[in-house]
Scaffold this active site. Structure first.
Site, PDB file in Angstrom:
ATOM      1  CD  GLU A  57     -80.179  16.917  62.407  1.00  0.00           C
ATOM      2  OE1 GLU A  57     -79.440  17.889  62.185  1.00  0.00           O
ATOM      3  OE2 GLU A  57     -79.986  16.112  63.356  1.00  0.00           O
ATOM      4  CG  PHE A  82     -77.350  16.438  59.280  1.00  0.00           C
ATOM      5  CD1 PHE A  82     -76.352  15.550  59.680  1.00  0.00           C
ATOM      6  CD2 PHE A  82     -77.000  17.746  59.035  1.00  0.00           C
ATOM      7  CE1 PHE A  82     -75.047  15.970  59.835  1.00  0.00           C
ATOM      8  CE2 PHE A  82     -75.689  18.172  59.179  1.00  0.00           C
ATOM      9  CZ  PHE A  82     -74.703  17.296  59.590  1.00  0.00           C
ATOM     10  NE  ARG A 166     -71.853  25.888  51.093  1.00  0.00           N
ATOM     11  CZ  ARG A 166     -70.781  26.576  50.687  1.00  0.00           C
ATOM     12  NH1 ARG A 166     -70.214  26.282  49.527  1.00  0.00           N
ATOM     13  NH2 ARG A 166     -70.291  27.550  51.430  1.00  0.00           N
TER      14      ARG A 166
END
Length: 311
Positions: A57, A82, A166
């Site tokens: 990342e 991340f 999510r």
């Protein structure tokens, strides 16, 4: 009335595809998570404009920074833990310090990541990103708002952090009439007794909590703050002057996020009582998303109970 259930990470992927049809300079970078972040749909539509940077990342942030100097508008994508956490130093120094035109699409934010557990449930990303000079921080509440936010981020010149979830959440906005503007809050419900200022996933739950309060004879105003930085100071101050009781709700630590931003503003310009509802000074844990939201009192019932206790 609440509508279809759609995860804002899906909205992110779909918005990138639609925008990609119009903007040849839009490129998408991902860190080996295209299926989860939903940038895979962009990869399928525009394979030459999607770069998988692997599980790296920090390097992805550097690549995005470099591409932005060559006229591209990069959207670098990964889980919030991340994108904001692991790559913080590169985001700060390689993107924000030189004021480069990079957009960060951070998915899987908050405890609703569920079974992935505490290591992946980033409840600190808003605090990290809003502390960086010049960074715009956006946390949309539903599909309509998320897709509009992606387009607004593209049009904005400078770094933007976009936070997506999510878990599927209900659509609360009417696409035909909804207008998204960076830095402008939205009143979803008027009220005279108290104000709920919410962001992201808990916005729809806050609307439900307001209905529960109404059954008790309490008239709650509900405001959606989709842009945490820059904060809409006018709508927050007006609410404080009107109701005198502010409750902030976020799927994020109560330290450094929306609650802190609101409290900082009001302590200086309109001192009233502010109660912060969110993740307390704790890590998350593994478990089904809806059960975690219930345990951490970020569902409608939990928000309702905390507001009643704070009156």
């Amino acid at each position: 009335m609440l509508g279809d259930m759609i995860a804002t990470r899906d909205s992110y992927g779909n918005a990138l595809v639609e925008l990609g049809k119009e903007k040849d300079n839009l490129v998408v970078l991902d860190a080996d998570l295209a299926a989860a972040t939903k940038t895979g749909v962009f990869k399928k539509a525009f394979p030459d404009r999607h770069i998988d940077c692997g599980i790296a990342e920090s390097n992805m942030a550097g690549i995005a920074a470099g591409m932005s100097t060559a006229g591209f508008v990069p959207f670098m994508s990964s889980f919030a833990m991340f994108a904001a956490g692991r790559a913080f130093e590169q985001v700060r120094n390689s993107i924000c310090y030189p004021k480069l035109n990079v957009k960060i699409g951070a998915t899987h934010a908050g405890i609703s990541v569920g079974e992935d557990g505490a290591t992946h449930q980033c409840n600190e990303d808003i605090a990290l990103m809003r502390a960086i000079p010049g960074m715009v921080v956006i946390n949309p509440a539903d599909d309509v708002e998320a897709r509009a936010a992606v387009k607004a981020a593209y049009e904005h010149e400078g770094p933007c952090y976009l936070r997506f979830g999510r878990l599927a959440v209900p659509v609360i906005n009417d696409e035909s009439s909804y207008k998204f503007e960076i830095g402008k809050g939205v009143e979803l419900k008027s009220g005279k007794d108290l104000t709920i200022i919410a962001t992201g996933l808990p916005v729809s739950e806050s609307l439900k909590a307001a209905e529960m309060l109404a059954a008790d004879g309490i008239d709650a105003q509900v405001i959606n703050i989709h842009t945490i930085k820059p904060l809409d100071e006018d709508i927050v101050i007006a609410a404080a002057k009107s109701t005198g009781k502010i409750f902030t709700v976020e799927e994020h630590s109560i330290i450094g996020g929306l609650g802190s931003a609101v409290a900082e503003l009001l302590s200086e310009k309109c001192p009233v009582k502010v109660t912060r509802i969110g993740v307390k000074d704790t890590f998350g844990e593994s478990g089904p998303a809806k059960e975690l939201l219930k345990k951490y009192e970020l569902d409608a019932e939990g928000i309702y109970k905390q507001i009643k206790a704070g009156l």
